[in-house]
Design a protein around this motif. Structure first.
Motif, short mmCIF file in Angstrom:
data_model
loop_
_atom_site.label_atom_id
_atom_site.label_comp_id
_atom_site.label_asym_id
_atom_site.label_seq_id
_atom_site.Cartn_x
_atom_site.Cartn_y
_atom_site.Cartn_z
N ARG A 187 0.94 -1.08 0.01
CA ARG A 187 0.13 -0.03 -0.03
C ARG A 187 0.87 1.29 0.06
O ARG A 187 0.48 2.25 -0.59
CB ARG A 187 -0.84 0.01 1.20
CG ARG A 187 -1.93 -1.07 1.32
CD ARG A 187 -3.02 -1.17 0.21
NE ARG A 187 -3.77 -2.03 0.26
CZ ARG A 187 -4.91 -2.32 -0.77
NH1 ARG A 187 -5.08 -1.49 -1.50
NH2 ARG A 187 -5.76 -3.30 -0.42
N ALA A 188 2.04 1.13 0.67
CA ALA A 188 2.72 2.30 0.78
C ALA A 188 3.49 2.81 -0.54
O ALA A 188 3.64 3.88 -0.74
CB ALA A 188 4.16 2.30 1.94
N THR A 189 3.98 1.95 -1.37
CA THR A 189 4.68 2.12 -2.58
C THR A 189 4.08 1.75 -3.68
O THR A 189 4.56 2.11 -4.92
CB THR A 189 5.96 1.38 -2.59
OG1 THR A 189 5.83 -0.03 -2.51
CG2 THR A 189 6.58 1.62 -0.85
N GLY A 190 2.90 0.98 -3.65
CA GLY A 190 2.28 0.64 -5.02
C GLY A 190 2.89 -0.66 -5.52
O GLY A 190 2.74 -1.01 -6.86
N GLY A 191 3.76 -1.19 -4.77
CA GLY A 191 4.32 -2.41 -5.37
C GLY A 191 5.75 -2.39 -4.78
O GLY A 191 6.18 -1.51 -4.17
N PHE A 192 6.75 -3.58 -4.92
CA PHE A 192 7.91 -3.74 -4.28
C PHE A 192 8.69 -4.67 -5.13
O PHE A 192 8.06 -5.76 -5.60
CB PHE A 192 7.97 -3.70 -2.72
CG PHE A 192 7.12 -5.05 -2.17
CD1 PHE A 192 7.87 -6.03 -2.27
CD2 PHE A 192 6.09 -4.92 -2.09
CE1 PHE A 192 7.01 -7.21 -1.71
CE2 PHE A 192 5.16 -6.07 -1.48
CZ PHE A 192 5.88 -7.53 -1.30
N LEU A 193 10.02 -4.76 -5.02
CA LEU A 193 10.98 -5.62 -5.45
C LEU A 193 11.27 -6.53 -4.36
O LEU A 193 11.87 -6.06 -3.42
CB LEU A 193 11.99 -4.93 -6.25
CG LEU A 193 13.20 -5.76 -6.90
CD1 LEU A 193 12.55 -6.55 -8.25
CD2 LEU A 193 13.95 -4.90 -7.39
N LEU A 194 11.14 -8.02 -4.47
CA LEU A 194 11.51 -8.87 -3.55
C LEU A 194 13.24 -8.87 -3.46
O LEU A 194 13.67 -8.56 -4.63
CB LEU A 194 11.03 -10.22 -3.90
CG LEU A 194 9.57 -10.19 -3.78
CD1 LEU A 194 9.10 -11.79 -4.43
CD2 LEU A 194 9.16 -10.39 -2.39
N ASP A 195 13.63 -9.04 -2.42
CA ASP A 195 15.03 -9.09 -1.99
C ASP A 195 15.51 -10.45 -2.85
O ASP A 195 14.83 -11.49 -2.94
CB ASP A 195 15.34 -9.27 -0.52
CG ASP A 195 16.80 -9.55 -0.19
OD1 ASP A 195 17.47 -8.30 -0.41
OD2 ASP A 195 17.32 -10.70 0.03
N HIS A 196 16.70 -10.24 -3.21
CA HIS A 196 17.46 -11.54 -4.03
C HIS A 196 19.05 -11.19 -3.58
O HIS A 196 19.74 -10.42 -3.93
CB HIS A 196 17.22 -11.10 -5.48
CG HIS A 196 17.87 -12.47 -6.38
ND1 HIS A 196 19.02 -13.17 -6.47
CD2 HIS A 196 17.03 -13.38 -6.96
CE1 HIS A 196 19.12 -14.04 -7.16
NE2 HIS A 196 17.89 -14.25 -7.37
N ALA A 197 19.32 -12.26 -2.72
CA ALA A 197 20.70 -12.02 -2.04
C ALA A 197 21.80 -12.03 -2.98
O ALA A 197 22.67 -11.30 -3.09
CB ALA A 197 20.91 -13.27 -1.05
N ALA A 198 21.72 -12.97 -4.03
CA ALA A 198 22.73 -12.98 -5.06
C ALA A 198 22.92 -11.90 -5.90
O ALA A 198 23.92 -11.30 -6.10
CB ALA A 198 22.50 -14.22 -5.95
N ARG A 199 21.67 -11.36 -6.44
CA ARG A 199 21.63 -10.13 -7.36
C ARG A 199 22.04 -8.86 -6.41
O ARG A 199 22.72 -8.06 -6.95
CB ARG A 199 20.21 -10.10 -7.66
CG ARG A 199 19.64 -8.69 -8.67
CD ARG A 199 18.31 -8.40 -8.82
NE ARG A 199 17.93 -8.02 -7.48
CZ ARG A 199 16.69 -8.32 -7.23
NH1 ARG A 199 15.72 -8.92 -8.27
NH2 ARG A 199 15.91 -7.78 -5.88
#
Length: 751
Positions: free
Chosen positions: A596-608
């Protein structure tokens, strides 16, 4: 009428726009078409139910953020056509089974639950309560929950997928096959082992910043057309692009971007700087050779080609890989790939020049016997130059169906890790089963054995998507109950158990309103971004339920006393589901708040994101693979199954493959003209395609030969029709994905 023309050398442009709107107008009418298309992939709108290609951020989104195939997928779902109860009264199961897949899809949306009672040959309408009780009766009658199988298609939302797997595990089984088992399971298997995550490690921005982009075993012009826009951006930034494919695909030859004036009146953008017309099954040999040449170049000029600091700090297994790859059988590589050494050396020079490389792939790689080894060989090449965890670089599997990656994040997998199951149990106060369930291929084998009693499908078209079509159909008919949660009719509804249910559901485009008010769902795209999807159309019928409502209604009857699971509350308020997802699913912490705060988000990816690798030794792992390829005897060819431009997965929108010059038929097989001459065959001749595996022959009858510039020794034909040629026992090593690329076939005169 069948019309065969020369294949095109450009993709998209005005023809794609006209095709999109023509299909939209036919299915929805002009006003509805405009309303729907302008909401697709937009903030506050709905996510396209077609491919999983990610959306640009809000600042970069185009007003028309959709492609031709996405437009067709939406129009197909949002059609004004309906299937009335009178249609089912007028057509027996046998008569329904005579209607083609294409014609079934054209009939329209299903608006009420339909039940085929035991002993009857007609579906009849029933209420939701009776439909749910039929499912409960069958499931509760089973002595062993593992006698039921619960399939999932990739279009299911995160919320529905999470509740679906929760219900299935509360019922007592991990039999959760999904469409990923048949497409990118090889990607997940390989990447999980060598970098610690089965997901790709590239974002849209990283792709656009790459200096070299290699597109392997993928046809983005048809299967992910919006990808071409981002390849165009990378090209304008100076990137080299290489296509590796047995077939020349116009989207990578020249792209006319319909979002730009140049796409309407200009010459378009030539994307691929090099096309490697590889022999089917030769990709592993190609990347083995590239790795060999990179190591040789590094030895000749130390410190200029290979990133030794990255290798020392972040990887393991390099010495074994380098020793294993020190010598290379070049004649075998040339036979395996169908390429010359000069072509491979030119390709390698592009890696040497590039400081940031992305390698993309799709099912042209994942559906081979050696798919897992091939993908680890690609990762080897990336690791040599430190091309992971930095801008403009990384592995990029391009997944197909809209939320197939999100389904896996939500627990749709027959062998979810203990960590996930422990969190699930703690959150809902029950003990989920720990024995692994069966995947899609093993489901086919169990259907063959007659040991599946209840088959439940959340979307999809399992009867046509799987190998050994006749075996699957017979096995489904021997089930006590088959259930399909669907928007429209497909073959799986006509190949029924002794009892069968069709449970119609809301589509992505439909407005979803519960007693608590309007609801939205979420999806995770191919690159790990999560966002809301909100339908805006009046549903086809007021009594339609969402997938969430259907799962909750059935679960409340089947497992009412298992754990502490508020099924009714979940059905009324989807934010409550997201709150629980945030406490169970990795990367989804504080789900509702972040969404709700951002309209979406990118999931964490440890390698990336941090060059952290969650592998067995906390390092990215080099792999030592022996060269493997697919030799053939005289008179034999290698077949790959593929989509036409007028379909998505098993859904057929029309009988045209515009880019390949086919109109009016799907029963064609593409053959190199030199192979036709060598076999004594002629363009236009009718043949049966006969596959050979483990001493068993399978036949697809009455196919027209089409002379086409595919690689020598390689032929191609459309699925799902040619799935009859595949065996459920012919699978990728390590991932159990059915082999659909590299089938040994011969031609016989049409019977």
């Amino acid at each position: 009428m069948v019309d065969i023309e020369q294949p095109k050398k450009k993709a998209a442009g005005v023809p794609a726009v006209l095709s999109s709107f023509k299909f939209g107008f036919r299915e929805m009418g002009p006003a509805r078409t405009g309303k729907v298309f302008l909401k697709m992939n937009q903030d506050g709108g709905f996510d396209c139910p077609s491919c999983a290609w990610p959306d640009p951020d809000s600042k970069r989104k185009h007003a028309a953020e959709f492609c031709e195939n996405g437009a067709k997928a939406v129009a197909w779902e949002a059609t004004r056509k309906r299937v009335p109860r009178a249609f089912f009264a007028d057509h027996s199961i046998d008569q329904l089974n005579q209607i083609s897949e294409y014609e079934l899809g054209k009939l329209g949306r299903i608006t009420e639950p339909m039940l085929l009672r035991a002993g009857s040959d007609h579906y009849e309408p029933v209420g939701w309560d009776e439909a749910f009780h039929v499912v409960a009766r069958h499931l509760q009658a089973l002595d062993n929950p593992d006698d039921a199988v619960f399939y999932t298609s990739g279009r299911t939302s995160n919320e529905a997928a999470f509740l679906y797997q929760l219900f299935v595990r509360a019922y007592g089984t991990n039999n959760l096959p999904d469409c990923s088992n048949m497409c990118h399971e090889s990607s997940g298997t390989a990447l999980s082992r060598v970098i610690g995550s089965g997901k790709g490690a590239v974002t849209l921005e990283m792709l656009e910043e790459a200096e070299l982009i290699v597109v392997v075993g993928q046809n983005p012009g048809t299967n992910a057309p919006r990808m071409l826009s981002h390849l165009e951006i990378a090209k304008k930034h100076g990137a080299d692009i290489v296509s590796v494919n047995p077939l020349p695909e116009p989207g990578l030859m020249n792209f006319k971007n319909p979002q730009r004036p140049s796409g309407w009146i200009g010459k378009g953008t030539a994307l691929a700087d090099q096309h490697l017309q590889i022999r089917i099954g030769g990709d592993q040999a190609l990347f083995l050779a590239v790795g060999h040449l990179l190591l040789r170049a590094e030895a000749a000029a130390p410190g200029t080609v290979v990133d030794l600091d990255f290798i020392k700090q972040h990887t393991s297994g390099f010495e074994l890989y380098a020793k294993h790859n020190d010598e290379l059988d070049w004649p075998a590589v040339e036979l395996a790939t169908g390429l010359t050494r000069a072509e491979i050396e030119e390709f390698t020079q592009r890696f040497i020049k590039s400081k940031a490389t992305v390698i993309c792939w799709a099912m042209g790689l994942t559906q081979h016997r050696e798919a897992v080894a091939t993908i680890t060989e690609i990762v080897n090449v990336l690791l040599l130059q430190g091309n992971i965890g930095k801008r403009g670089a990384g592995p990029c599997p391009v997944r197909g169906h809209s939320n197939v990656q999100g389904d896996r994040s939500m627990g749709i997998w027959e062998k979810m890790p203990e960590e996930f199951l422990d969190k699930l149990d703690a959150e809902f106060a029950f003990t989920s089963p720990r024995d692994h369930g069966i995947d899609a291929t093993d489901t086919v084998r169990r259907l063959r054995d007659g040991s599946v009693r209840v088959f439940f499908a959340m979307g999809g078209n399992f009867a046509m998507a799987t190998p050994d079509t006749a075996v699957v159909h017979q096995g489904l008919r021997e089930c006590d109950l088959t259930v399909h949660v669907s928007t429209k009719l497909n073959r799986s509804h006509t190949v029924t158990g002794r009892e069968a249910l069709i449970l119609p559901t809301l589509g992505r485009t439909d407005h979803d309103r519960t007693p608590n008010g309007p609801q939205s769902v979420t999806v995770e795209d191919s690159q790990g971004a999560v966002h809301l999807s909100t339908g805006n159309l009046l549903p086809p019928a007021p009594e339609l339920k969402s997938e969430i409502g259907i799962v909750c209604g059935i679960a409340a009857l089947v497992v009412p006393e298992v754990g502490e699971i508020p099924w009714a509350d979940f059905a009324a308020d989807y934010s409550l589901i997201r709150h629980r997802i945030g406490r169970v699913a990795d990367g989804y912490e504080n789900f509702e708040e972040r969404l709700r705060a951002t309209g979406g988000f990118l999931l964490d990816h440890a390698a990336r994101d941090r060059r952290e690798f969650k592998t067995s030794d906390a390092k990215a792992q080099f792999s030592a693979n022996d060269l493997s390829w697919l030799p053939t005897e005289p008179g034999r060819l290698l077949l790959q199954t593929m989509r036409s431009h007028d379909q998505f997965n098993t859904t057929i929108y029309g009988l045209q493959d515009r880019y390949r010059g086919i109109d009016g038929t799907r029963e064609v097989v593409f053959v190199n003209p030199d192979d036709l001459a060598e076999l004594g065959l002629k363009d236009g001749q009718r043949v049966d395609i006969v596959s050979e595996f483990a001493g068993v022959e399978r036949r697809a009858a009455g196919y027209r030969l089409v002379s086409f510039p595919t690689a020598r020794g390689c032929v191609a034909a459309y699925y799902p029709e040619t799935n009859v040629l595949m065996s459920a026992d012919d699978v990728a090593k390590g991932s159990n994905t059915p082999v659909a690329k590299g089938l040994t076939v011969r031609f016989e005169p049409a019977t």
